[in-house]
Scaffold this active site. Structure first.
Site, PDB file in Angstrom:
ATOM      1  CE  LYS A  78       7.757   0.552  -5.716  1.00  0.00           C
ATOM      2  NZ  LYS A  78       8.505  -0.457  -4.976  1.00  0.00           N
ATOM      3  NE  ARG A  79      -1.541   0.968  -4.836  1.00  0.00           N
ATOM      4  CZ  ARG A  79      -2.714   1.603  -4.902  1.00  0.00           C
ATOM      5  NH1 ARG A  79      -3.387   1.647  -6.022  1.00  0.00           N
ATOM      6  NH2 ARG A  79      -3.217   2.193  -3.832  1.00  0.00           N
TER       7      ARG A  79
END
Ligand code: GLU
Length: 546
Positions: free
Chosen positions: A294-295
């Site tokens: 996600k990051r």
């Protein structure tokens, strides 16, 4: 211990009998073999490619088998809830054409509603109360601090962490101790009294992974939190039973909790559903594979595809390619067939990890967009432009007849082979910008300014918008010859040193002057779409550029 009394004290009040729920949510009347699947997102606001991946598998299996797909919102964790997240989930899945038969905000058959877990509190409590009465659940008064101290201790001693066996302090509290704690107003959770033994293993058939061996559960997991709201584990068992799910397809991160779920289904007296644990999406990073994050990876979020203007059909085709490796060949063989006609199988899914590759998606996108009609392409671009585009791009749609000519040309409609210039809506609108006054010189001239100007002047001197493409080209050749370029390619090839270059170099000058790039669709056609005035103006501007 008087378990009825305890149950009443822990979960006071009248609850419908469990038979009432069995009747309220009857078995579904579906043909033999029909699968009932579901998507059960938490409304955290982040809907990602993994969700879509699972959604497509669920959708295919349900509808291919004559069953149902429904949408349930797992909103038990208030801390993670984000405003508008449910709408976002629904909009994203709709965009990718995931068709639900029933569910939250979908409607459809209401028999199994409500589909928000928070609206089903009564049901979970009724089942928890029954477990307490049967001695299969108990209250636990341990505080956060005690639990974290226990965890530290277990780690230190290299023991499995959690609340189980001798570590389950509240498991064997006496009646007196329990009531004293309740009288003192201590908060409590309800835990399952596990009967499992983690040293015993059993083999389980996962619909995707095949045979997997899992230990029995021995954890006294929390089933109701202190606010009376169920945990994922408990709600999963109760809801998937009462909503009559036959097959749970979910991410493989849940495989570790499977023993808990199996014990819960058993203790609740529910037949177990089938499970398929879907592998994670991986990508290559440097030389090694890793999970999409996600990051680090914007492409994990579904909003990325919407904002970039990927065609949902292309994304779906790519997802199917990743889901079933023989889809690609099938799709190539029968491009006109709908993906719904492909025989999708869970057993053909990767067991270890599907490798996601944006370049591959881009290739598929080019392929799929090139197969659209200009009218379809226009509708697709328009939808994107008015949702995400700049005002100047929205202005492209003021004259749709003109835009259609542009798109037909850029897509190579009517040519021997379709062109594959378009990848996404965003990129396509940038690509055709030069038809709308948005001249950007992307490629440099390979001749000096004096030669460039001589070419442009020479061209303008004889140019007529009425010329057909052959006449036009013979004029370009005449310009070439007058400036020392070979008018015929073969003459140039025979003796390159005799010329400054060839007619191709002259055409390139004109092309860059008009489009800003060295590669474009047919130049005569571009000038034809532009019309005389615009063509002359473009060339005059290029002539003056230093
Ligand atoms: N709410 C869970 C999640 O979002 C659902 C998992 C499942 O499909 O059971 O991960």
């Amino acid at each position: 211990m008087d378990l009825n009394l305890l149950a009443e004290r822990l979960i006071p009040g009248e609850y419908p009998s469990l038979e009432t729920f069995e009747k309220r949510y009857p078995l579904r009347d579906l043909p033999v073999g029909a699968q009932v699947t579901r998507l059960a997102p938490s409304p955290t606001g982040f809907i990602h490619l993994g969700n879509l991946f699972v959604a497509i598998a669920n959708e295919r299996i349900a509808h291919q088998s004559g069953g149902k797909l429904y949408l349930r919102i797992e909103d038990t964790d208030l801390k993670r809830k984000v405003e508008g997240a449910v709408e976002a989930v629904i909009a994203a899945l709709k965009y990718f054409d995931i068709r639900f038969d029933e569910g939250a905000e979908i409607g459809g058959d209401e028999t199994y509603a409500p589909w928000y877990q928070r609206q089903r509190a009564e049901i979970y409590r009724a089942y928890a109360k029954d477990l307490i009465r049967r001695g299969r659940a108990y209250p636990c008064f341990c505080t956060e601090e005690e639990l974290s101290a226990l965890r530290d201790e277990q780690m230190k001693q290299k023991q499995v962490t959690g609340y189980y066996g001798a570590y389950a302090k509240c498991r064997d509290l006496s009646e007196q101790e329990i009531f004293a704690a309740l009288d003192a107003g201590k908060p409590f959770v309800i835990r399952l009294r596990s009967m499992g033994d983690a040293s015993r293993k059993h083999t389980f058939r996962d619909e995707i992974k095949g045979e997997v061996t899992v230990p029995e559960n021995d954890q006294d997991v929390v089933i109701l939190k202190s606010d009376g709201i169920p945990t994922y584990h408990f709600a999963h068992a109760v809801d998937d039973h009462l909503m009559r799910t036959t097959l749970v397809i979910r991410g493989e991160e849940w495989l570790a909790s499977l023993p808990i779920h199996l014990e819960l289904f058993d203790v609740l007296g529910f037949p177990r559903p089938k499970y398929g644990h879907n592998c994670s999406l991986m990508k290559m990073d440097g030389g090694s594979k890793r999970k999409l994050s996600k990051r680090k990876d914007p492409e994990l979020s579904l909003s990325f595809y919407r904002q970039e203007g990927y065609h949902p059909y292309a994304v779906k085709v790519y997802m199917l390619t990743l889901l079933n490796s023989d889809f690609e060949e099938w799709h190539r063989k029968f491009p006109e067939k709908k993906p719904e006609e492909f025989p999708f199988r869970l057993s053909k899914m990767s067991k270890s990890g599907a490798l996601f590759d944006l370049d591959k998606l881009n290739d598929i996108s080019k392929e799929e967009l090139s197969a659209r009609s200009p009218e379809e392409m226009l509708a697709f671009l328009k939808e994107w432009a008015f949702a995400f585009g700049a005002q100047k791009e929205q202005a492209y749609f003021a004259d749709e007849a003109y835009l259609l000519q542009v798109l037909s040309l850029c897509m190579g409609v009517g040519g021997k082979k379709r062109r594959k210039d378009f990848v996404t809506a965003k990129q396509a609108l940038a690509e055709i910008g030069y038809f709308f006054g948005g001249y950007v010189q992307k490629d440099a001239y390979r001749v000096d300014n004096a030669v460039r100007d001589a070419v442009l002047d020479g061209f303008l001197a004889t140019y007529s918008a009425a010329d057909d493409s052959q006449t036009w080209f013979s004029k370009v050749k005449a310009v070439a010859a007058s400036l020392g370029f070979a008018a015929e390619m073969r003459d140039y090839k025979a003796d390159p040193s005799a010329y400054k270059g060839s007619v191709a170099d002259v055409a390139e000058v004109l092309r860059i002057a008009v489009t800003g790039r060295a590669n474009s669709p047919d130049l005569w056609s571009i000038m034809h779409i532009f019309g005389e005035e615009r063509t002359r103006a473009r060339i005059a501007e290029a002539r003056n550029r230093r």
